[in-house]
Design an enzyme around this catalytic site. Structure first.
Site, PDB file in Angstrom:
ATOM      1  N   ARG A  37     -18.857  47.851 -25.461  1.00 49.13           N
ATOM      2  CA  ARG A  37     -19.458  47.696 -24.140  1.00 49.13           C
ATOM      3  C   ARG A  37     -18.532  46.900 -23.219  1.00 49.13           C
ATOM      4  O   ARG A  37     -17.953  45.906 -23.618  1.00 49.13           O
ATOM      5  CB  ARG A  37     -20.806  46.984 -24.256  1.00 49.13           C
ATOM      6  CG  ARG A  37     -21.530  46.769 -22.912  1.00 49.13           C
ATOM      7  CD  ARG A  37     -21.278  45.397 -22.314  1.00 49.13           C
ATOM      8  NE  ARG A  37     -22.026  45.168 -21.082  1.00 49.13           N
ATOM      9  CZ  ARG A  37     -21.885  44.119 -20.285  1.00 49.13           C
ATOM     10  NH1 ARG A  37     -20.996  43.188 -20.592  1.00 49.13           N
ATOM     11  NH2 ARG A  37     -22.612  43.983 -19.189  1.00 49.13           N
ATOM     12  N   VAL A  38     -18.403  47.380 -21.978  1.00 46.47           N
ATOM     13  CA  VAL A  38     -17.644  46.668 -20.956  1.00 46.47           C
ATOM     14  C   VAL A  38     -18.533  46.549 -19.731  1.00 46.47           C
ATOM     15  O   VAL A  38     -19.128  47.541 -19.285  1.00 46.47           O
ATOM     16  CB  VAL A  38     -16.341  47.404 -20.603  1.00 46.47           C
ATOM     17  CG1 VAL A  38     -15.636  46.714 -19.435  1.00 46.47           C
ATOM     18  CG2 VAL A  38     -15.420  47.472 -21.814  1.00 46.47           C
ATOM     19  N   THR A  93     -19.833  35.064 -16.703  1.00 45.74           N
ATOM     20  CA  THR A  93     -18.440  35.187 -16.326  1.00 45.74           C
ATOM     21  C   THR A  93     -18.075  34.062 -15.382  1.00 45.74           C
ATOM     22  O   THR A  93     -18.945  33.393 -14.853  1.00 45.74           O
ATOM     23  CB  THR A  93     -18.220  36.533 -15.601  1.00 45.74           C
ATOM     24  OG1 THR A  93     -16.856  36.675 -15.265  1.00 45.74           O
ATOM     25  CG2 THR A  93     -19.043  36.607 -14.333  1.00 45.74           C
ATOM     26  N   THR A 112     -14.336  36.931 -18.698  1.00 49.70           N
ATOM     27  CA  THR A 112     -15.599  36.807 -19.418  1.00 49.70           C
ATOM     28  C   THR A 112     -15.445  37.253 -20.866  1.00 49.70           C
ATOM     29  O   THR A 112     -14.525  37.997 -21.206  1.00 49.70           O
ATOM     30  CB  THR A 112     -16.686  37.667 -18.745  1.00 49.70           C
ATOM     31  OG1 THR A 112     -17.948  37.432 -19.364  1.00 49.70           O
ATOM     32  CG2 THR A 112     -16.363  39.147 -18.860  1.00 49.70           C
ATOM     33  N   THR A 158     -21.693  38.032 -10.651  1.00 46.86           N
ATOM     34  CA  THR A 158     -22.132  37.412 -11.885  1.00 46.86           C
ATOM     35  C   THR A 158     -23.478  38.008 -12.278  1.00 46.86           C
ATOM     36  O   THR A 158     -24.205  38.511 -11.427  1.00 46.86           O
ATOM     37  CB  THR A 158     -22.246  35.885 -11.715  1.00 46.86           C
ATOM     38  OG1 THR A 158     -22.552  35.281 -12.967  1.00 46.86           O
ATOM     39  CG2 THR A 158     -23.321  35.512 -10.716  1.00 46.86           C
ATOM     40  N   GLY A 159     -23.793  37.962 -13.553  1.00 43.17           N
ATOM     41  CA  GLY A 159     -25.083  38.486 -13.998  1.00 43.17           C
ATOM     42  C   GLY A 159     -24.950  39.768 -14.792  1.00 43.17           C
ATOM     43  O   GLY A 159     -23.933  40.006 -15.444  1.00 43.17           O
ATOM     44  N   VAL A 160     -25.977  40.605 -14.730  1.00 38.52           N
ATOM     45  CA  VAL A 160     -26.014  41.842 -15.515  1.00 38.52           C
ATOM     46  C   VAL A 160     -25.052  42.856 -14.901  1.00 38.52           C
ATOM     47  O   VAL A 160     -25.323  43.435 -13.847  1.00 38.52           O
ATOM     48  CB  VAL A 160     -27.445  42.404 -15.585  1.00 38.52           C
ATOM     49  CG1 VAL A 160     -27.467  43.718 -16.370  1.00 38.52           C
ATOM     50  CG2 VAL A 160     -28.374  41.388 -16.255  1.00 38.52           C
ATOM     51  N   GLY A 161     -23.943  43.071 -15.575  1.00 36.22           N
ATOM     52  CA  GLY A 161     -22.858  43.853 -15.011  1.00 36.22           C
ATOM     53  C   GLY A 161     -23.162  45.306 -14.758  1.00 36.22           C
ATOM     54  O   GLY A 161     -22.593  45.920 -13.847  1.00 36.22           O
ATOM     55  N   SER A 185     -19.688  31.852 -22.744  1.00 41.61           N
ATOM     56  CA  SER A 185     -19.743  33.085 -21.963  1.00 41.61           C
ATOM     57  C   SER A 185     -18.375  33.517 -21.452  1.00 41.61           C
ATOM     58  O   SER A 185     -18.249  34.572 -20.844  1.00 41.61           O
ATOM     59  CB  SER A 185     -20.699  32.917 -20.774  1.00 41.61           C
ATOM     60  OG  SER A 185     -20.158  32.045 -19.815  1.00 41.61           O
TER      61      SER A 185
END
Length: 327
Positions: free
Chosen positions: A215-216, A187, A205, A238-241, A70
């Site tokens: 995608r960013v 990340t 990340t 952290t997680g779904v950006g 990751s």
């Protein structure tokens, strides 16, 4: 002399005494793989070094860890097979630098620092970021490892994307041993306070596994994946950006600490905002925040249980904690 003048004098002495008190260095970071990253950062902090140098050194550790899918060179690719890396860094003076969609360079955090220190810009992306890195001595490296390529080809059979919550804690298992939908992203976010009382942060990340080309997420975005204010504290996510970006999450956490919230309470309030906006969706995703204030106090909070974070200070260099959560 008036009573008011006496009160101000007493207050001045108190503040002077507080400012003269030595600061106890500390570094914190997201997830289990934050432990070795923190230990690298601690070598600098423990010798009186700058927080900025510490978070860069710490972030570089997972960037080249071939067992970590990751972050960095072993990260899973996008759906077209390209490994693209994102990172940002921020110092105690509010200076910051970031890169996104960076290919063929295995230390994006160090490129981000050079963007901060050597250019008039904050953010470089794609081919421009790679060109800048090469011009500054970085070497072109193949990032797609055999294991990541194998995982990508397996994913292509169905080409469906649904993140598995907290799969980050399983990243050190072989790809074919992970349960269910084993492909995810995450990340490492790091925050450090040095002996001079200064804060810095870093975030790096490889992004969402098998994401759309280009995608960013939140990780390289100042205010979303990372924010530091040397008067108050710092935060990372952290997680779904996408959900972090929509709520400018790390900036929100720092501003709540400015209002007097503890680090944990500020993280919880930011999580609550995400949940309240999209309660049904929030039950299916993970977002967590981690924060460190100017006093060296830290805390975290997440939507789902299972978010871990690492803490390293003079008492213990390998402490791993679980954050509180809503679900």
């Amino acid at each position: 002399m008036s009573l008011f003048a006496l009160d101000r004098s007493a207050l001045g002495r108190t503040l002077a005494e507080e400012s003269a008190a030595p600061t106890q260095p500390i570094v914190i970071s997201t997830w289990d793989f934050g432990i070795p990253a923190n230990q690298a950062a601690w070598k600098i902090l423990n010798n009186g070094g700058r927080a900025l140098d510490a978070v860069e050194a710490g972030a570089r550790v997972p960037e080249v860890d071939l067992n970590n899918h990751s972050v960095g060179r072993a990260g899973y690719p996008d759906r077209d097979g390209h490994v693209t890396l994102d990172a940002c860094i921020m110092d105690e003076q509010g200076n910051c630098g970031a890169v996104a969609a960076l290919e063929y360079i295995d230390h994006p955090i160090s490129v981000a620092r050079l963007v901060m220190e050597k250019t008039p810009h904050v953010f470089l992306v794609g081919e421009g970021a790679m060109q800048f890195a090469l011009e500054n001595g970085f070497k072109k490296t193949k990032l797609l490892t055999p294991e990541s390529e194998k995982a990508w080809k397996e994913w292509l059979k169905d080409a469906k994307y649904k993140p598995t919550i907290n799969v980050e804690n399983k990243l050190y298992q072989p790809v074919d041993k992970l349960p269910g939908n084993k492909f995810n992203h995450d990340t490492i976010g790091m925050l450090a306070l040095d002996a001079q009382g200064n804060l810095s942060g870093a975030c790096t990340t490889s992004g969402m596994a098998f994401k759309m080309r280009g995608r960013v997420g939140d990780s390289p975005i100042i205010g979303a994946g990372l924010y530091v204010d040397n008067e108050v504290g710092g935060a990372t996510s952290t997680g779904v950006g996408e959900e972090v970006i929509r709520n400018v999450g790390s900036f929100l956490v720092v501003e709540l600490m400015r209002q007097g919230y503890s680090p944990e309470a500020a993280c919880k309030a930011a999580v609550d905002r995400i949940i309240n906006k999209k309660p049904a969706k929030a039950k299916e995703i993970q977002v967590g925040f981690l924060a460190l204030n100017k006093k060296g106090e830290y805390g975290a909070y997440a939507i789902q249980s299972g978010f871990s974070y690492a803490v390293c200070n003079g008492q213990k260099q390998d402490l791993l904690l679980k954050s509180k959560s809503t679900y």
